[in-house]
Scaffold this motif. Structure first.
Motif, PDB file in Angstrom:
ATOM      1  N   THR A  15       5.992  63.378 -74.867  1.00  0.00           N
ATOM      2  CA  THR A  15       5.896  63.009 -72.915  1.00  0.00           C
ATOM      3  C   THR A  15       7.094  62.598 -72.355  1.00  0.00           C
ATOM      4  O   THR A  15       7.100  63.849 -71.472  1.00  0.00           O
ATOM      5  CB  THR A  15       4.470  61.543 -73.162  1.00  0.00           C
ATOM      6  OG1 THR A  15       3.813  61.802 -73.735  1.00  0.00           O
ATOM      7  CG2 THR A  15       4.299  61.318 -71.863  1.00  0.00           C
TER       8      THR A  15
ATOM      9  N   SER B 210       8.317  55.347 -77.287  1.00  0.00           N
ATOM     10  CA  SER B 210       8.382  56.760 -76.846  1.00  0.00           C
ATOM     11  C   SER B 210       9.195  56.594 -76.553  1.00  0.00           C
ATOM     12  O   SER B 210      10.054  57.947 -76.472  1.00  0.00           O
ATOM     13  CB  SER B 210       6.773  56.447 -76.319  1.00  0.00           C
ATOM     14  OG  SER B 210       7.091  58.560 -75.808  1.00  0.00           O
TER      15      SER B 210
ATOM     16  N   LYS C  18       3.588  50.620 -77.211  1.00  0.00           N
ATOM     17  CA  LYS C  18       3.866  52.400 -77.647  1.00  0.00           C
ATOM     18  C   LYS C  18       4.444  53.005 -77.042  1.00  0.00           C
ATOM     19  O   LYS C  18       4.882  53.957 -77.176  1.00  0.00           O
ATOM     20  CB  LYS C  18       2.158  52.734 -77.897  1.00  0.00           C
ATOM     21  CG  LYS C  18       1.685  52.044 -79.122  1.00  0.00           C
ATOM     22  CD  LYS C  18       2.040  52.915 -80.272  1.00  0.00           C
ATOM     23  CE  LYS C  18       1.088  52.078 -81.552  1.00  0.00           C
ATOM     24  NZ  LYS C  18       2.056  51.618 -82.921  1.00  0.00           N
TER      25      LYS C  18
ATOM     26  N   LYS D  34       2.768  59.530 -77.159  1.00  0.00           N
ATOM     27  CA  LYS D  34       3.068  58.093 -77.702  1.00  0.00           C
ATOM     28  C   LYS D  34       2.169  57.597 -79.155  1.00  0.00           C
ATOM     29  O   LYS D  34       1.204  57.108 -78.890  1.00  0.00           O
ATOM     30  CB  LYS D  34       3.175  57.840 -76.298  1.00  0.00           C
ATOM     31  CG  LYS D  34       3.434  57.971 -74.939  1.00  0.00           C
ATOM     32  CD  LYS D  34       3.279  57.308 -73.460  1.00  0.00           C
ATOM     33  CE  LYS D  34       3.713  57.784 -71.995  1.00  0.00           C
ATOM     34  NZ  LYS D  34       3.537  56.562 -70.828  1.00  0.00           N
ATOM     35  N   PRO D  35       3.271  57.225 -79.246  1.00  0.00           N
ATOM     36  CA  PRO D  35       4.580  56.370 -79.271  1.00  0.00           C
ATOM     37  C   PRO D  35       5.871  57.306 -79.770  1.00  0.00           C
ATOM     38  O   PRO D  35       6.835  57.578 -79.416  1.00  0.00           O
ATOM     39  CB  PRO D  35       5.045  55.681 -80.322  1.00  0.00           C
ATOM     40  CG  PRO D  35       4.059  55.802 -81.492  1.00  0.00           C
ATOM     41  CD  PRO D  35       3.194  56.224 -80.781  1.00  0.00           C
ATOM     42  N   HIS D  36       4.956  59.094 -80.107  1.00  0.00           N
ATOM     43  CA  HIS D  36       6.712  60.502 -80.230  1.00  0.00           C
ATOM     44  C   HIS D  36       6.382  60.529 -79.040  1.00  0.00           C
ATOM     45  O   HIS D  36       6.117  60.292 -78.036  1.00  0.00           O
ATOM     46  CB  HIS D  36       5.399  61.044 -79.938  1.00  0.00           C
ATOM     47  CG  HIS D  36       6.398  62.680 -81.004  1.00  0.00           C
ATOM     48  ND1 HIS D  36       6.834  63.585 -80.192  1.00  0.00           N
ATOM     49  CD2 HIS D  36       6.222  63.560 -82.245  1.00  0.00           C
ATOM     50  CE1 HIS D  36       7.331  64.515 -80.678  1.00  0.00           C
ATOM     51  NE2 HIS D  36       7.247  64.136 -81.816  1.00  0.00           N
ATOM     52  N   PRO D  37       8.246  61.095 -78.612  1.00  0.00           N
ATOM     53  CA  PRO D  37       8.944  60.399 -77.376  1.00  0.00           C
ATOM     54  C   PRO D  37       8.634  62.352 -76.687  1.00  0.00           C
ATOM     55  O   PRO D  37       8.746  62.567 -75.751  1.00  0.00           O
ATOM     56  CB  PRO D  37      10.558  61.088 -78.371  1.00  0.00           C
ATOM     57  CG  PRO D  37       9.701  61.868 -79.004  1.00  0.00           C
ATOM     58  CD  PRO D  37       8.890  61.712 -79.711  1.00  0.00           C
TER      59      PRO D  37
END
Length: 223
Positions: free
Chosen positions: A154, A181, A177, A149-152
């Motif tokens: 997960t 995400s 964050k 995270k913050p990449h989606p």
């Protein structure tokens, strides 16, 4: 709430600060490692701001990408988690109201998963220590994703594991964050104010509401 008619098919929980109120103990553990072991001379608030992502990412943000070898990172991470578990174990408990909320969600056939940057060592410590594994159909840990995270990634992996479309998922988070995400994953979010204050989330359009615990009557609208 922005949408009182939203009826999610799945609940995705971040773990730390969201299911359990333990972020202070993570920060204390990192503070001890960084200052006592690594002589970083950082104040508590500076350490607190770095409390997101995987352990090696925390170390890289604070000390630089090439400061430690892989073996050193592994040892520091283990030392940190042992400090955290030792400090938090006497206080291990679900956030108020969550036990009943989980039961109600299961009775309503709402699928549930954890999507956390925590490592399995810590997730197992919580999930088995509090005997909540039976409520969960999936767990996505730090070991299951390439980008934290913050990449989606997960939350998208959690939704995929539940076989629920992202737009039908509701994320429970405590950190900006994490909310970001969820936003990037196309998911609405409920924020627990255990770790951060409401003004810290003003940039995010996917927040339905803020709660201090799961006894909040606003949550009744989700069922």
């Amino acid at each position: 709430m922005h949408d009182l008619n939203f009826k999610p098919k799945a609940f995705l929980f971040d773990l730390n600060g969201t299911m359990i109120d333990d972020m202070e103990y993570h920060t204390q553990a990192w503070y001890a490692v960084m200052n006592e072991d690594l002589d970083a001379k950082l104040d508590y608030e500076t350490v607190k701001k770095e409390m997101y992502g995987k352990n090696h990412e925390v170390l890289a943000r604070v000390f630089g990408k090439d400061r430690f070898s892989d073996e050193e990172v592994k040892k520091l991470s283990i030392d940190k988690e042992k400090r955290y578990q030792q400090g938090y174990l006497p206080h291990l408990a679900l956030i108020d109201g969550l036990a009943n909320f989980l039961k109600r969600a299961r009775n309503e056939n709402i699928k549930m998963a954890i999507g956390s940057a925590a490592i399995p060592f810590n997730i197992d410590f919580v999930v088995d220590g509090l005997k909540i594994r039976d409520y969960l159909s999936a767990i996505v840990s730090a070991d299951d994703v390439e980008i934290s995270k913050p990449h989606p990634e997960t939350f998208l992996k959690a939704a995929a594991a539940l076989q629920v479309h992202p737009k039908d998922c509701l994320v429970f988070e405590d950190a900006p964050k994490g909310v970001e995400s969820a936003l990037l994953a196309g998911m609405k979010c409920v924020v627990l104010t255990t770790t951060h204050t409401m003004p810290e989330f003003e940039d995010y359009s996917n927040i339905l509401t803020f709660i201090s615990d799961y006894n909040d009557p606003k949550l009744n609208t989700l069922f």
